[in-house]
Design a protein around this motif. Structure first.
Motif, mmCIF file in Angstrom:
data_model
loop_
_atom_site.group_PDB
_atom_site.id
_atom_site.type_symbol
_atom_site.label_atom_id
_atom_site.label_comp_id
_atom_site.label_asym_id
_atom_site.label_seq_id
_atom_site.Cartn_x
_atom_site.Cartn_y
_atom_site.Cartn_z
ATOM 1 N N MET A 87 0.841 -1.204 0.000
ATOM 2 C CA MET A 87 0.000 0.000 0.000
ATOM 3 C C MET A 87 0.876 1.253 0.000
ATOM 4 S SD MET A 87 -3.233 -1.243 2.427
ATOM 5 C CE MET A 87 -2.785 -0.131 3.676
ATOM 6 N N TRP A 88 1.964 1.222 0.759
ATOM 7 C CA TRP A 88 2.884 2.360 0.814
ATOM 8 C C TRP A 88 3.511 2.603 -0.558
ATOM 9 C CZ3 TRP A 88 3.931 6.694 2.886
ATOM 10 C CH2 TRP A 88 5.183 7.282 2.766
ATOM 11 N N TYR A 89 3.971 1.546 -1.234
ATOM 12 C CA TYR A 89 4.557 1.701 -2.559
ATOM 13 C C TYR A 89 3.519 2.222 -3.542
ATOM 14 C CZ TYR A 89 8.807 -0.850 -1.198
ATOM 15 O OH TYR A 89 9.980 -1.237 -0.605
ATOM 16 N N TRP A 90 2.286 1.737 -3.443
ATOM 17 C CA TRP A 90 1.205 2.221 -4.313
ATOM 18 C C TRP A 90 0.960 3.709 -4.071
ATOM 19 C CZ3 TRP A 90 -3.688 4.016 -2.726
ATOM 20 C CH2 TRP A 90 -4.576 4.279 -3.770
ATOM 21 N N PHE A 91 0.920 4.105 -2.805
ATOM 22 C CA PHE A 91 0.708 5.506 -2.471
ATOM 23 C C PHE A 91 1.833 6.376 -3.033
ATOM 24 C CE2 PHE A 91 1.260 9.099 0.524
ATOM 25 C CZ PHE A 91 0.056 9.741 0.283
ATOM 26 N N ARG A 92 3.074 5.913 -2.895
ATOM 27 C CA ARG A 92 4.212 6.669 -3.444
ATOM 28 C C ARG A 92 4.091 6.806 -4.949
ATOM 29 N NH1 ARG A 92 8.764 7.705 -0.580
ATOM 30 N NH2 ARG A 92 9.955 7.621 -2.506
ATOM 31 N N SER A 93 3.599 5.754 -5.611
ATOM 32 C CA SER A 93 3.458 5.820 -7.070
ATOM 33 C C SER A 93 2.420 6.870 -7.468
ATOM 34 C CB SER A 93 3.104 4.454 -7.653
ATOM 35 O OG SER A 93 1.774 4.105 -7.350
ATOM 36 N N LEU A 94 1.409 7.075 -6.643
ATOM 37 C CA LEU A 94 0.422 8.118 -6.913
ATOM 38 C C LEU A 94 1.049 9.513 -6.850
ATOM 39 C CD1 LEU A 94 -2.725 6.921 -4.936
ATOM 40 C CD2 LEU A 94 -2.310 6.766 -7.384
ATOM 41 N N LEU A 95 2.081 9.627 -6.027
ATOM 42 C CA LEU A 95 2.788 10.899 -5.888
ATOM 43 C C LEU A 95 3.882 11.069 -6.953
ATOM 44 C CD1 LEU A 95 3.225 10.961 -2.002
ATOM 45 C CD2 LEU A 95 1.487 12.133 -3.369
ATOM 46 N N GLY A 96 4.017 10.051 -7.814
ATOM 47 C CA GLY A 96 5.016 10.122 -8.882
ATOM 48 C C GLY A 96 6.412 9.760 -8.430
#
Length: 98
Positions: A87-96
């Motif tokens: 979930m953390w990696y997914w969230f970071r990907s949303l931030l680019g």
């Protein structure tokens, strides 16, 4: 120098690419493999998965199987750690961010 798997992948990009290495054999715990493979693929590596500590999933269905145990606590922690990490990696990907 890395604090997590994502940083390990980022730290290896430069030295491996300098030696024309684009494919890595990723050896890690089977529970950790999906997140680790994603981290290395996200920075551009071709990933060959070599999971270790594969559990068979064999369950015993008796009264003791429903009692709390240290093994079950460790397994729950490991699975929770991986879910939160993904979930953390997914969230970071949303931030680019990789």
């Amino acid at each position: 120098r890395s604090l997590d798997t994502r940083q390990s992948a980022l730290n290896l990009v430069e030295p491996l690419r300098a030696n024309n290495i684009e494919t890595v054999v990723l050896v890690t715990d089977a529970r950790h493999m999906p997140r680790a493979a994603h981290a290395f693929a996200a920075v551009g590596f071709n990933v060959v998965r070599a999971p270790m500590a594969i559990t068979t999933g064999e369950l015993e269905f008796n009264l003791l199987a429903f009692m709390p145990s240290a093994h079950a606590l460790v397994a729950s922690f490991d699975v929770s750690h991986e879910v939160i990490g993904r979930m953390w990696y997914w969230f970071r990907s949303l931030l680019g961010r990789p």
